[in-house]
Write an enzyme that holds these catalytic residues in place. Structure first.
Site, PDB file in Angstrom:
ATOM      1  N   TYR A  63     -21.233   6.177  -3.611  1.00  0.00           N
ATOM      2  CA  TYR A  63     -22.116   6.346  -4.728  1.00  0.00           C
ATOM      3  C   TYR A  63     -22.614   5.414  -5.509  1.00  0.00           C
ATOM      4  CZ  TYR A  63     -25.509   9.879  -6.290  1.00  0.00           C
ATOM      5  OH  TYR A  63     -26.711  10.430  -6.712  1.00  0.00           O
TER       6      TYR A  63
ATOM      7  N   VAL B 203     -16.966   4.759  -4.396  1.00  0.00           N
ATOM      8  CA  VAL B 203     -17.453   3.581  -4.327  1.00  0.00           C
ATOM      9  C   VAL B 203     -18.925   3.481  -3.590  1.00  0.00           C
ATOM     10  CG1 VAL B 203     -17.156   1.276  -3.404  1.00  0.00           C
ATOM     11  CG2 VAL B 203     -15.297   2.628  -4.092  1.00  0.00           C
TER      12      VAL B 203
ATOM     13  N   GLY C 210     -20.726   7.058   3.715  1.00  0.00           N
ATOM     14  CA  GLY C 210     -19.547   7.295   2.858  1.00  0.00           C
ATOM     15  C   GLY C 210     -20.354   7.427   1.416  1.00  0.00           C
TER      16      GLY C 210
ATOM     17  N   GLY D 111     -18.451   8.432  -1.650  1.00  0.00           N
ATOM     18  CA  GLY D 111     -17.571   8.776  -2.465  1.00  0.00           C
ATOM     19  C   GLY D 111     -17.558   7.944  -3.793  1.00  0.00           C
TER      20      GLY D 111
ATOM     21  N   LYS E 166       0.956  -1.085   0.029  1.00  0.00           N
ATOM     22  CA  LYS E 166      -0.011  -0.125   0.159  1.00  0.00           C
ATOM     23  C   LYS E 166       0.877   1.201  -0.046  1.00  0.00           C
ATOM     24  CE  LYS E 166      -4.335   1.390   0.331  1.00  0.00           C
ATOM     25  NZ  LYS E 166      -5.557   0.740  -0.372  1.00  0.00           N
TER      26      LYS E 166
HETATM   27  P1  NAD Z   1     -13.435   8.557  -1.486  1.00  0.00           P
HETATM   28  O1  NAD Z   1     -12.487   9.386  -1.020  1.00  0.00           O
HETATM   29  O2  NAD Z   1     -14.105   8.765  -2.882  1.00  0.00           O
HETATM   30  O3  NAD Z   1     -14.874   8.465  -0.661  1.00  0.00           O
HETATM   31  C1  NAD Z   1     -15.078   8.526   0.675  1.00  0.00           C
HETATM   32  C2  NAD Z   1     -16.028   9.141   1.136  1.00  0.00           C
HETATM   33  O4  NAD Z   1     -16.365   8.851   2.503  1.00  0.00           O
HETATM   34  C3  NAD Z   1     -16.110  10.516   0.764  1.00  0.00           C
HETATM   35  O5  NAD Z   1     -17.121  11.078   0.005  1.00  0.00           O
HETATM   36  C4  NAD Z   1     -15.964  11.311   2.395  1.00  0.00           C
HETATM   37  O6  NAD Z   1     -16.453  12.512   2.436  1.00  0.00           O
HETATM   38  C5  NAD Z   1     -16.628  10.307   3.024  1.00  0.00           C
HETATM   39  N1  NAD Z   1     -16.626  10.537   4.344  1.00  0.00           N
HETATM   40  C6  NAD Z   1     -15.118  10.515   5.090  1.00  0.00           C
HETATM   41  N2  NAD Z   1     -15.489  10.709   6.501  1.00  0.00           N
HETATM   42  C7  NAD Z   1     -16.746  10.292   6.650  1.00  0.00           C
HETATM   43  C8  NAD Z   1     -17.504  10.146   7.813  1.00  0.00           C
HETATM   44  N3  NAD Z   1     -17.019  10.432   9.172  1.00  0.00           N
HETATM   45  N4  NAD Z   1     -18.746   9.888   7.657  1.00  0.00           N
HETATM   46  C9  NAD Z   1     -19.413  10.036   6.602  1.00  0.00           C
HETATM   47  N5  NAD Z   1     -18.670   9.947   5.349  1.00  0.00           N
HETATM   48  C10 NAD Z   1     -17.434  10.236   5.382  1.00  0.00           C
HETATM   49  O7  NAD Z   1     -13.164   6.873  -1.492  1.00  0.00           O
HETATM   50  P2  NAD Z   1     -13.674   5.603  -2.130  1.00  0.00           P
HETATM   51  O8  NAD Z   1     -12.720   5.366  -3.154  1.00  0.00           O
HETATM   52  O9  NAD Z   1     -15.062   5.705  -2.531  1.00  0.00           O
HETATM   53  O10 NAD Z   1     -13.198   4.491  -1.102  1.00  0.00           O
HETATM   54  C11 NAD Z   1     -14.017   4.138  -0.023  1.00  0.00           C
HETATM   55  C12 NAD Z   1     -13.451   3.166   1.085  1.00  0.00           C
HETATM   56  O11 NAD Z   1     -13.550   1.989   0.173  1.00  0.00           O
HETATM   57  C13 NAD Z   1     -12.194   3.367   1.506  1.00  0.00           C
HETATM   58  O12 NAD Z   1     -12.003   2.785   2.836  1.00  0.00           O
HETATM   59  C14 NAD Z   1     -11.243   2.534   0.664  1.00  0.00           C
HETATM   60  O13 NAD Z   1      -9.988   2.431   1.073  1.00  0.00           O
HETATM   61  C15 NAD Z   1     -12.256   1.515   0.116  1.00  0.00           C
HETATM   62  N6  NAD Z   1     -11.961   0.878  -1.243  1.00  0.00           N
HETATM   63  C16 NAD Z   1     -12.086   1.723  -2.217  1.00  0.00           C
HETATM   64  C17 NAD Z   1     -11.742   1.014  -3.292  1.00  0.00           C
HETATM   65  C18 NAD Z   1     -11.747   1.579  -4.667  1.00  0.00           C
HETATM   66  O14 NAD Z   1     -12.119   0.955  -5.782  1.00  0.00           O
HETATM   67  N7  NAD Z   1     -11.855   2.858  -4.665  1.00  0.00           N
HETATM   68  C19 NAD Z   1     -11.280  -0.578  -3.355  1.00  0.00           C
HETATM   69  C20 NAD Z   1     -11.463  -1.184  -2.285  1.00  0.00           C
HETATM   70  C21 NAD Z   1     -11.738  -0.570  -0.928  1.00  0.00           C
END
Ligand code: NAD
Length: 348
Positions: free
Chosen positions: A186, A184, A180, A182, A80
């Site tokens: 949404y 994923v 959350g 974000g 990572k």
């Molecule tokens: P992102 O940054 O796009 O979204 C994260 C969202 O969480 C943001 O909208 C943020 O405002 C919100 N957030 C932060 N703190 C918060 C809280 N206390 N309460 C409510 N919302 C809050 O990230 P992402 O890419 O969507 O990833 C989300 C999670 O999934 C992370 O833990 C990431 O490690 C994990 N993940 C992502 C992927 C991927 O393909 N992007 C793959 C595996 C795991």
């Protein structure tokens, strides 16, 4: 305690610190295991209170990547990258190009892609200086943002969970609380809404929740209360630690399954969930879709059918974990850890 003795360290093969004063880059790359292949895992850019917090986050997340990649059955070990978000205005091109040089200096033991706070255009900057990068939106095998595929894997996994716990084949009419919205979260909400689920959502970003309310008919909830909704499913899709000693007693859902990495603040939270008869979908199993998509790109020949089969494989693995957990009366996270470790040991 020495860093080597800390529980986070967990026999990492190597941990690398990079600094580039010109761009403001301060980065940690943790390589947990290359037993199954080069270490693969996304890069997170985040504000950390201390440098040690960033190192701890990298260590925790990279160990989870070893387990995730083993459970997804892809030929990669776990690693990572964490970039400490610089203060003030940043030049992303300069920053991510410096990061690309850092990755390249490792000679291929670590391959990256997007994670929280990092976009496909950031990865384009990285790719100018190293070939050990995926999640690109241009190139022969480009796979783009992995997030929608992560969401698809979670969506399929939730079907397995509701079948197991609620005895239903569909998510229609079920209430899902999503923490959350974000990349994923949404995308998952869109799939859930299309499947007829009812959504309760929270994010610290007001624009995201307003959009979900307007476009998907979601009900907005205070971020402090989202875990405590009377829902069928609680889906953590923000940062880690959603299941902790405070939230655990307040969770009313019968299933916990979402995209966030490291959802259990401590591994004994798995026991606590089981005691409360809440079915936990181990995070690094259900959220493996994105890295599967990146692995397809890193193979040099992106094949959507291979990705689809691997996503079905994740759902099958989850079903297997639920059966073993039920038969042995042991928490699902323990079963998953044991299966992942066995796969890594077999490759050593
Ligand atoms: P992102 O940054 O796009 O979204 C994260 C969202 O969480 C943001 O909208 C943020 O405002 C919100 N957030 C932060 N703190 C918060 C809280 N206390 N309460 C409510 N919302 C809050 O990230 P992402 O890419 O969507 O990833 C989300 C999670 O999934 C992370 O833990 C990431 O490690 C994990 N993940 C992502 C992927 C991927 O393909 N992007 C793959 C595996 C795991």
């Amino acid at each position: 305690m020495s860093v080597f003795d800390s529980s986070n360290f967990d026999d990492h093969e190597s941990v690398h610190l990079f600094s580039d004063p010109e761009s403001g880059l301060k980065a940690v790359i943790a390589v947990h295991s290359t037993a199954r292949g080069p270490a693969a895992g996304g890069t997170r850019m985040w504000h950390y209170q201390t440098d040690q917090d960033a190192i701890d986050d990298a260590l925790n997340l990279s160990r989870a990547m070893s387990y995730k990649n083993a459970m997804a059955d892809i030929p990669f070990g776990g690693g990572k990258g964490v970039i400490i978000h610089p203060d003030g205005k940043i030049n992303r091109r300069q920053l991510f190009e410096a990061y690309g040089r850092a990755i390249d200096s490792l000679g291929g033991i670590y391959c990256t892609a997007e994670d929280v706070g990092v976009s496909t255009s950031d990865m384009t900057h990285v790719s100018r200086h190293t070939k050990f990068v995926g999640g690109l939106d241009q190139g022969k095998a480009a796979s783009g943002d992995p997030s929608p595929v992560t969401a698809e894997g979670v969506f399929r996994g939730l079907h397995v969970a509701v079948k197991n716990r609620l005895g239903v084949d569909s998510l229609s009419g079920l209430k899902v609380a999503v923490q959350g919205l974000g990349h994923v979260g949404y995308s998952l909400c869109e799939k859930l809404a299309a499947a007829g689920a009812k959504l309760w959502v929270a994010d610290i970003n007001q624009a995201a929740v307003k959009k979900a309310e307007h476009d998907l008919g979601a009900t907005i909830v205070d971020p402090a209360d989202i875990h405590a909704q009377r829902a069928d499913i609680f889906a953590p899709c923000a940062l880690g630690g959603a299941i902790n000693s405070e939230s655990i007693e307040e969770i009313k859902a019968s299933i916990v399954g979402g995209a966030a990495n490291n959802q259990l603040d401590t591994s004994d939270m798995g026991h606590a969930l089981m005691r409360r008869e809440i079915l936990y979908c181990p995070d690094y199993v259900i959220n493996g879709g994105g890295i599967i998509n990146v692995a397809a790109e890193l193979s040099g020949k992106y094949d959507p059918r291979w990705v689809d089969q691997k996503l079905d494989g994740l759902a099958d693995t989850l079903a297997q974990i639920f059966v073993i957990s039920n038969n042995d009366n042991r928490p699902t996270n323990e079963i998953a850890d044991q299966m992942a470790q066995a796969r890594i040991n077999a490759a050593d």
